[in-house]
Enzyme design. Sequence first.
Site, PDB file in Angstrom:
ATOM      1  N   GLY A 105      58.617 -25.556 -19.492  1.00  0.00           N
ATOM      2  CA  GLY A 105      59.472 -26.738 -19.623  1.00  0.00           C
ATOM      3  C   GLY A 105      58.899 -27.773 -20.584  1.00  0.00           C
ATOM      4  O   GLY A 105      59.581 -28.702 -20.966  1.00  0.00           O
ATOM      5  N   LYS A 106      57.624 -27.611 -20.926  1.00  0.00           N
ATOM      6  CA  LYS A 106      56.955 -28.537 -21.863  1.00  0.00           C
ATOM      7  C   LYS A 106      57.247 -29.991 -21.495  1.00  0.00           C
ATOM      8  O   LYS A 106      57.491 -30.838 -22.354  1.00  0.00           O
ATOM      9  CB  LYS A 106      57.339 -28.215 -23.311  1.00  0.00           C
ATOM     10  CG  LYS A 106      56.905 -26.798 -23.722  1.00  0.00           C
ATOM     11  CD  LYS A 106      57.161 -26.474 -25.161  1.00  0.00           C
ATOM     12  CE  LYS A 106      56.606 -25.111 -25.576  1.00  0.00           C
ATOM     13  NZ  LYS A 106      57.154 -23.931 -24.891  1.00  0.00           N
TER      14      LYS A 106
END
Lengths: 312, 312
Positions: A105-106
Amino acid sequence: MSMDRLLEGIAAKQNPTVAGLDPKLAYIPEYILKESFEKYGETLEGAADALLVYNKGLIDALCDIVPAVKPQAAYYEMYGWQGVKALAETIAYARAKGMYVITDGKRNDIGATMQAYASAHLGVTEVCGKNLSAFDADALTVNGYLGSDGIEPLLSVCAKGDKGIFVLVKTSNPSSGELQDRQLATGETVYQLMGGNCETWGEKLPGKFGYSGVGAVVGATYPAQLDELRKTLPHTFFLVPGYGAQGGGADDVAPAFDDNGLGAVVNSSRGILCAWQKEKCDGGEYAAAARREAIRMRDEIVARIGEIKLPN
Amino acid sequence: MSMDRLLEGIAAKQNPTVAGLDPKLAYIPEYILKESFEKYGETLEGAADALLVYNKGLIDALCDIVPAVKPQAAYYEMYGWQGVKALAETIAYARAKGMYVITDGKRNDIGATMQAYASAHLGVTEVCGKNLSAFDADALTVNGYLGSDGIEPLLSVCAKGDKGIFVLVKTSNPSSGELQDRQLATGETVYQLMGGNCETWGEKLPGKFGYSGVGAVVGATYPAQLDELRKTLPHTFFLVPGYGAQGGGADDVAPAFDDNGLGAVVNSSRGILCAWQKEKCDGGEYAAAARREAIRMRDEIVARIGEIKLPN
């Protein structure tokens, strides 16, 4: 620590790879699409159902030989909350099958907000005194541009719930050097600074095999940096994207591993997801083709790095 | 260009502020919680319903005086896909009421994946030849750590759909300087490099009032940098967090504005969301209290910067 569970899975299966679950409708066999769209219409809900059915088939075919999956949040968000529901169900299904789940998901934000992301993806959310799980992956990829106070809330959630994070250090894309390779006035590059941060942050999450709960994302497309970082970051486990479709091969990822064959988990997404199309086989065989490609990838990498041993 | 619509809204309402919709259950009046939990149980679904009801009340109370809202994705994701559904419904409701919606997601990834985020948050997703909207905000906050190929997919979606982005440049949190203030070997700092990128990327999305579709996030907690960046980034509109609860005041945000009173939109989240608790008034008055605080904030900032004029 959570990274220990990943390492144990890698050693048990003698397979240092993770299957990237980045599904696109174009990868999904017609018979799955048809059934989902008949059930839910040609809608986001229909598309999301197809993603989930497709993912479950892949997970069933891979779970005894591949230790981990990495669903990429973007490919679920593009189908709205319905897609995000399919993400949550994919995570739960893979974990129930014994796989280690890394949500790609960074995520990144300031401290108070990062606490909310930590609860969302790795921890629990309190509702009326009950602790409820929202997405509940084993690990989350995160971006450290905001500095330590955007990382620290994750560390306490990781410590409490036996979870891990992977911080973007040197990413696999062509333009990653624009910022990451820039040299600071002190002489080190931005990616070296971020790598050093991983070692520091990781001190709070020590692991029993030498690698902490704070890993780093380092792309297979930059083997020289992978080699350098493996040597300078002895406690930081690597998540290595860029193998296969992005151009990296077994020689490129080899520097990511230590003498025990540990140190990294290599991701392949399109190579596995689209194996049936590349093999030009029937859609009904998509999961079997994915398994064949996963075995091929495992064997190629293990032939290069040798037996994987957990240190005492 | 999308930023033009934001500027027009700011000028029409003579209000350069955005209400941050970062709801927590602790901010929501008891009568809303009670009804949602009775309907859906003490579950993520119940919590998500309460968020949505609460947000709708705020939007109703603010939409004629505040030009924009900024829902923070993390505070919805922590309630699972049910929370993400409330995010989608909040965005749709605010847009239907004429507000400009900035989804604060700080998304970032490599090109192919950024394309999926762009479709998710600003564009459309194709399903069976139909273009469906997933979240469909007017603008999205993004993180540029991965360089240009992680930004470019957004630019074409913005051009096509009249949308905008805000790139993290100098964030409001205490540790933002750990990376962002570091000096590069060339003499500039990391935040200056990222600010310069915004000017370059923005050339592809020129706006009719001088500001492009590529904005920057610059915190009110660093007024000296805000002042410096306003002077060096003439085409980059600023989203300014950090006012109010994080410590910034009208004097701190004043340097973000140009001679026309344009150049920035200042966010307040907790100040507006918790106004009823701060005022110690009844929960039934939460929306009215939010409106009073929004007016106070508007008047405080406008008194400092003067009339807001759109250049010809």
